[in-house]
Design a protein around this motif. Structure first.
Motif, short mmCIF file in Angstrom:
data_model
loop_
_atom_site.label_atom_id
_atom_site.label_comp_id
_atom_site.label_asym_id
_atom_site.label_seq_id
_atom_site.Cartn_x
_atom_site.Cartn_y
_atom_site.Cartn_z
N VAL A 218 0.82 -1.07 0.08
CA VAL A 218 0.10 0.20 0.18
C VAL A 218 0.79 1.34 0.06
CG1 VAL A 218 -1.93 -1.16 1.22
CG2 VAL A 218 -0.10 -0.08 2.68
N TYR A 219 0.32 2.51 -0.16
CA TYR A 219 1.28 3.48 -0.20
C TYR A 219 0.67 4.70 0.83
CZ TYR A 219 3.62 7.08 -3.14
OH TYR A 219 4.53 7.85 -3.87
N ARG A 220 1.13 4.59 1.94
CA ARG A 220 0.47 5.64 2.86
C ARG A 220 1.62 6.01 3.92
NH1 ARG A 220 -3.92 8.53 3.77
NH2 ARG A 220 -4.16 9.02 6.03
N THR A 221 2.60 5.33 4.15
CA THR A 221 3.74 5.73 5.01
C THR A 221 5.14 5.60 4.62
OG1 THR A 221 3.94 3.55 6.08
CG2 THR A 221 2.27 4.64 7.01
N ILE A 222 6.00 6.31 5.33
CA ILE A 222 7.36 6.00 4.69
C ILE A 222 7.81 4.62 4.82
CG2 ILE A 222 9.79 6.75 5.39
CD1 ILE A 222 8.63 9.61 6.10
N GLU A 223 7.21 3.90 5.79
CA GLU A 223 7.78 2.38 5.81
C GLU A 223 7.30 1.73 4.61
OE1 GLU A 223 6.95 4.29 8.57
OE2 GLU A 223 8.94 4.04 9.27
N ASP A 224 5.87 2.03 4.18
CA ASP A 224 5.52 1.46 2.80
C ASP A 224 6.41 1.84 1.87
OD1 ASP A 224 3.14 0.74 4.20
OD2 ASP A 224 1.93 2.44 3.71
N LEU A 225 6.75 3.25 1.72
CA LEU A 225 7.69 3.49 0.63
C LEU A 225 9.03 2.65 0.55
CD1 LEU A 225 5.63 5.48 0.01
CD2 LEU A 225 7.41 7.47 0.13
N GLU A 226 9.68 2.47 1.82
CA GLU A 226 10.92 1.76 1.95
C GLU A 226 10.63 0.39 1.49
OE1 GLU A 226 11.70 2.32 6.26
OE2 GLU A 226 12.83 4.14 5.73
N GLY A 227 9.48 -0.27 1.75
CA GLY A 227 9.15 -1.64 1.27
C GLY A 227 9.08 -1.50 -0.27
N ILE A 228 8.36 -0.58 -1.00
CA ILE A 228 8.24 -0.58 -2.25
C ILE A 228 9.59 -0.54 -2.92
CG2 ILE A 228 7.59 0.88 -4.08
CD1 ILE A 228 4.96 1.34 -2.19
N ARG A 229 10.45 0.36 -2.26
CA ARG A 229 11.76 0.51 -2.93
C ARG A 229 12.77 -0.77 -2.82
NH1 ARG A 229 15.64 5.62 -1.37
NH2 ARG A 229 15.77 4.18 0.46
N ALA A 230 12.48 -1.47 -1.61
CA ALA A 230 13.24 -2.62 -1.59
C ALA A 230 12.88 -3.88 -2.56
CB ALA A 230 13.12 -3.09 -0.20
N ASP A 231 11.59 -3.86 -2.91
CA ASP A 231 11.04 -4.66 -3.78
C ASP A 231 11.33 -4.49 -5.34
OD1 ASP A 231 10.15 -6.66 -1.92
OD2 ASP A 231 8.07 -6.44 -2.46
N ALA A 232 11.31 -3.22 -5.51
CA ALA A 232 11.43 -2.68 -6.80
C ALA A 232 12.84 -3.07 -7.47
CB ALA A 232 11.38 -1.28 -6.93
N LYS A 233 13.84 -3.32 -6.51
CA LYS A 233 14.95 -3.63 -6.70
C LYS A 233 15.17 -4.89 -7.83
CE LYS A 233 18.16 -1.22 -3.83
NZ LYS A 233 17.73 -0.91 -2.78
N GLY A 234 14.30 -5.74 -7.58
CA GLY A 234 14.56 -7.38 -8.31
C GLY A 234 13.18 -7.16 -9.26
N ALA A 235 12.39 -5.96 -9.36
CA ALA A 235 11.34 -6.02 -10.20
C ALA A 235 11.54 -5.45 -11.69
CB ALA A 235 10.06 -5.46 -9.57
N ARG A 236 10.63 -5.86 -12.61
CA ARG A 236 10.46 -5.33 -13.91
C ARG A 236 9.26 -4.13 -14.18
NH1 ARG A 236 9.39 -6.56 -18.95
NH2 ARG A 236 8.33 -8.25 -18.23
N VAL A 237 8.18 -4.89 -13.66
CA VAL A 237 6.96 -4.33 -13.79
C VAL A 237 6.24 -4.03 -12.78
CG1 VAL A 237 4.85 -4.54 -15.38
CG2 VAL A 237 6.77 -5.81 -16.30
N GLY A 238 5.51 -2.97 -12.53
CA GLY A 238 4.82 -2.60 -11.41
C GLY A 238 3.39 -2.43 -12.06
#
Lengths: 852, 140
Positions: A133-153
């Motif tokens: 989800v997209y609500r807190t800074i912790e959410d953003l940190e999680g998204i950034r960590a996952d995006a490292k190995g991702a190609r499509v969002g």
């Protein structure tokens, strides 16, 4: 002495933007500090931060910068903030809040500001790894960590927040999809026509938009991670990261559990005073259902509720009966605004529409049966929002035929602020009307926009109204006969920027002509250096050549910095702060031989103090021979480009910050400006070079450079604003070139880039349009000016030493060139020299200072 | 201008006119410092060629730097601004226009057509006097 009455206990649950605004509003009331002892329970690990600007975190804004609650604020008011400590239970009978860790806090007043939580549709797979989800800074940190190995969002939800999240995925370099159940994007704010324009613009950015489609299922791979998602239209998106942004729900569980009434669709029911059924409990912001039966998900109504509750608690009277949900924002670079009755819900309402698909502009005005403006939608061009929104809110007749209000500028009469009635709200963040702004000018004697801002708070929220506000302030000042003097000094009726234009257009190269044709008298220490600086900025040759020598401040005149006892200090340039051992030795030897005091500066170079005028040429002769150049510490010019050591050495660096800093310092060395210019380059987001406190600062990203402008240390510190992200080197340098030249051309005398940027009409967006999109068509000029600067640069000291006439001026006494000034005297301190104090018995200028 | 082909600038030290520098040493709108007896004197030439001589001592900072100020005007008054803290002083009388302090001493100064060797100051006679002897210059 009478004992102080005991303060009552106030517990605030939730420290989001609305909670913080509540605290500020409470302690703005004079009686609050003596009445309330405040404890704040916050679920998140940090104090309130600016959730509206959350997406800027992906462009390098740190969590600290997003913070809205400085520690000093808490200290000043004795507020106890407990982070990572949510409330678990409320016992209304005993008036006790129990925290998650089991602590029991009694209260006299309980304020619930628990906000909302993101709604996640309960589709199969919604809780798989890779779903966010997209609500807190912790959410953003999680998204950034996952995006490292991702190609499509993929983002589920094409509303305001969903598009923000899509912007984040683009910033993270992912192929991005947006899935929206409604037939258009931003269904709440815009109509079909506006949605079309918005969609086209967003698709142009490479985002794949799927409207009219629901998410049916999220499929996972063998590792349990998101692999793809199935849509209701039968299609499938291969995605390895999913963000749910399908709306929010009020967080009212705490209230439900203690039996407080909640609305049918959630939200703690409150009255006009934001008080619940229980007289000791208040609820504000997104967790509350207000007296008009709505749950507001915008920050401005939340602030209004916070202020109402704060006034109530401070024995005042506050009320909140409903709010304007008008919105103006920039989503993925597209301007979108919606205000008033945007969908034409009122009976008899008619539309006036202007659509230009080629230019990507859509404007719709909703006109009532009586001809008054009710609301509207603007996409692609929101310039008129500042005037139209208050007009719609005021219900007064339109100042011009509606079609003129939507036509592009130039083809119809623009609606000026004069047309606004006094009750029209100009700043909706702080609910300040045009009448209040007028009163600030006429009754409180405010004579400038910053003063009105301070007095009324108008323009201190989102800032979208500042342009309108400054027009009103100027009009009102003019109307009341106040002469707004922008004159440089008694000799010139012009501003510095006007003088710049005059000098450039007329091709003037000397002060006498400027004074004869545009000024009076003989000039002064304000206009002379200003003109000297403009002539230098326009490539007027050596600053001590001909008549220009008479214009310079003493620092520029002697190419050194005057110190309190009449001696000077000397700073050789050390580009990027990189210096060889040989360079250090030469500086050390010179300082030793001339008996100078040495100190390392904040700009990563070495300052040599205590030189008499007659010592400057021999000191510089040796520096120039060793390859050093003037550091322009004496001029309103580029000082240094600081750098961290960068990827070459640092374990964390991602780019060569030293190399870039040297390149920039050599490019802009000697550039004369309205004030000094400082810069820095950091090799990674850790920001060791403190680039965000500089006039222009650069921070390396893994793929390029982020450019920040308008930062300032000094008396009024200001963090620089992100002008552009992830630039390649060439674009970066071109953008800085233009930024600097635009500043030099338009700033006032002694106006650093920070106040200049704050004053600049249209602010950062306007600056970006000027230097990156060439909206004023002046970039060619700016580029040429910078080209000329670089081409004609010469080291001022080398050039001075080469001219015996100029060297001859460096004497203490014209009739005794070999005699040192006997009044420049020093005393020893910590193994070096310092200026002697009056009456201090010291040796003369030949003082032996080498004590070891 | 006091003379058609000025070559030398002279200051009256109370006893006689002393050559202190060459006319060409003075940049219009700026000054130089000279030593006359034990006194440091700031000598200026404005854009019209008018000469002024006042005490080189800046009373606000205590430093001897008045010669490094910028010349200009305040209304009709010809002034020099201290390079240190920017107070303006009337070049004709030494009066500070920004704060109430005793006026700086001023000296009579003139241009003469005879050349002088400004590089040989030791050959110049130096009178030991503390009399301001400025009657010809002071305006009241």
């Amino acid at each position: 002495m009478t004992p102080k009455p005991a303060r009552k206990e106030l517990v605030l649950v939730g420290h989001g933007m609305v909670g913080q605004r509540f605290l500020e509003a409470l302690f703005e009331q004079p009686s609050a500090a003596a009445t309330w002892r405040v404890t704040v329970l916050a679920e998140e690990p940090r104090a309130a931060y600016d959730r509206v600007q959350l997406s800027s975190w992906f462009n390098g804004t740190s969590a600290d910068e997003l913070s809205m609650c400085p520690q000093e604020f808490l200290d000043e008011h004795g507020i106890e903030l407990r982070c990572s400590e949510p409330a678990a239970k409320v016992d209304r009978g005993a008036r006790i809040v129990t925290t998650a860790s089991g602590e029991r806090l009694p209260y006299d007043a309980l304020v619930l500001a628990t906000g909302s939580y993101p709604f996640v549709p309960p589709v199969p797979g919604h809780d798989a790894d890779g779903c966010h989800v997209y609500r807190t800074i912790e959410d953003l940190e999680g998204i950034r960590a996952d995006a490292k190995g991702a190609r499509v969002g993929a983002v589920v939800g094409g509303g305001l927040l969903g598009l923000e999240a899509a912007g984040a995925l683009i910033a993270l370099g992912l192929e991005t999809h947006v899935v929206e159940f409604a037939p258009r994007l931003m269904a709440l704010q815009v109509d079909d026509g506006g949605g079309d324009v918005l969609r086209r613009k967003i698709e142009d950015m490479g985002v794949r938009v799927h409207t009219g489609a629901g998410t049916q299922r999220i499929d996972t791979g063998d590792d349990g991670r998101v692999r793809s998602m199935a849509l209701s239209d039968g299609s499938e998106i291969e995605a390895d990261l999913v963000i749910f942004s399908a709306g929010v729900r009020p967080r009212d569980q705490l209230a439900r559990d203690c039996g407080l009434p909640v609305g049918e669709r959630g939200g703690i029911v409150v009255n006009e005073q934001c008080r619940t059924e229980d007289p000791h409990v208040w609820a504000i912001g997104e967790c509350a259902q207000t007296v008009d039966g709505r749950v507001y998900g915008l920050v401005a109504p939340g602030y209004a509720m916070a202020e109402a509750a704060a006034r109530e608690l401070a024995d005042g009277e506050g009320s909140f009966t409903g709010a304007d949900t008008s919105t103006k924002l920039k989503l993925l670079g597209v301007d979108v605004a919606s205000f008033g009755d945007a969908h034409g819900a009122a009976e008899g309402a008619l539309d006036v529409v202007y659509a230009n698909s080629r230019a990507g502009v859509y404007k719709k005005l909703v006109i009532g049966a009586d001809g008054a403006l009710l609301g509207g939608v603007l996409v692609g061009d929101t310039e008129s929002y500042a005037v139209l929104r208050p007009l719609a809110a005021s219900g007064t007749p339109l100042p011009a035929p509606p079609e003129q209000l939507v036509l592009p500028a130039g083809s119809g009469a623009p609606a000026g602020p004069i047309a606004l009635p006094d009750e029209a709200v100009v700043c909706s963040c702080h609910n300040v009307s045009k009448g209040a702004i007028k009163a600030a000018v006429h009754e409180n004697g405010c004579a400038s926009v910053p003063e009105v801002k301070k007095c009324t708070k108008a323009g201190t929220g989102c800032g979208s109204c500042v342009k309108l506000m400054s027009t009103i302030v100027t009009d009102e000042l003019a109307a009341s006969g106040v002469e707004v003097s922008t004159a440089l000094c008694e000799h010139f009726p012009h501003t510095r920027a006007e003088l710049y234009e005059i000098i450039q257009v007329k091709g003037i190269t000397d002060f006498s002509r400027v004074l004869a044709e545009h000024g009076t008298g003989e000039g002064c220490d304000i206009c002379k250096p200003t003109v000297g600086s403009i002539l230098a900025s326009l490539g007027g040759g050596h600053i001590l050549a001909g008549e220009q020598a008479a214009l310079q401040d003493t620092n520029d005149h002697f190419l050194a910095n005057l110190q309190r006892n009449g001696s000077y200090s000397v700073v050789p340039r050390v580009p990027g702060g990189e210096i060889t051992p040989e360079g250090l030795i030469v500086i050390g030897e010179i300082a030793r031989d001339f008996g100078l005091y040495t100190k390392i500066t904040g700009g990563q170079r070495i300052d040599l103090f205590g030189a008499r005028v007659d010592q400057l040429p021999p000191i510089w002769k040796r520096l120039v021979e060793a390859g050093f150049e003037s550091g322009h510490a004496y001029g309103k010019a580029l000082r240094t480009v600081k750098s961290c050591v960068g990827e070459t050495w640092c374990r964390y660096g991602v780019q060569d910050s030293v190399g870039l800093a040297i390149e920039l310092e050599l490019r802009y060395r000697g550039l004369r400006a309205p004030h000094k210019l400082k810069s820095a380059v950091s090799g990674c987001a850790r920001e060791c070079a403190e680039a965000q406190s500089k006039d222009f600062g650069i921070i390396a990203t893994s793929t390029g450079w982020n450019l920040y402008v308008g930062g300032n240390g000094g008396m009024t510190p200001r963090h620089a604003d992100l002008l552009a992200a992830d630039l390649d080197r060439e674009t970066l340098i071109r953008t800085i070139d233009r930024f600097l030249m635009f500043y030099i051309r338009t700033a006032d005398r002694l106006e650093r880039t920070a106040p200049w940027l704050e004053r600049l009409e249209g602010g950062l967006d306007h600056l970006r349009e000027v230097v990156m999109d060439d909206s004023l068509g002046i970039c060619e000029d700016l580029d040429e000016l910078m080209g000329r600067h670089i081409e004609t640069y010469e080291d001022e000291w080398a050039a001075t030493l080469a001219d015996p006439d100029r060297v001859r001026r460096f004497v203490s006494f014209a009739n005794a060139p070999g005699t040192p000034d006997p009044t420049v005297r020093f005393a020893p301190e910590r193994d070096q020299i310092r200026p002697a104090r009056p009456g201090e018995l010291v040796a003369g200028p030949a003082l032996e200072v080498r004590t070891r | 201008m006091s003379t058609a082909n000025p070559a030398t600038v002279e200051i009256h030290d109370g006893a006689e006119w002393q050559p202190v520098c060459a006319w060409a040493d003075l940049v219009p709108g700026r000054g130089v410092a000279v030593l006359v007896g034990g006194d440091q004197i700031a000598v200026y030439r404005d854009r019209a060629g008018q000469l002024y001589a006042i005490d080189n001592h800046d009373p606000f900072s205590g430093a001897y730097v008045m010669s490094r100020g910028i010349l200009g005007s305040r209304g009709d008054v010809p002034v020099v601004m201290s390079p240190m803290y920017k107070q303006a002083f009337d070049l004709r009388t030494g009066t500070c226009l920004d704060e109430q302090i005793p006026a700086l001493r001023v000296w009579p100064v003139r241009a003469s057509e005879s050349a002088c060797d400004s590089a040989s100051p030791l050959s110049m006679p130096v009178a030991e006097t503390s009399q301001p002897a400025a009657a010809g210059v002071r305006e009241t």
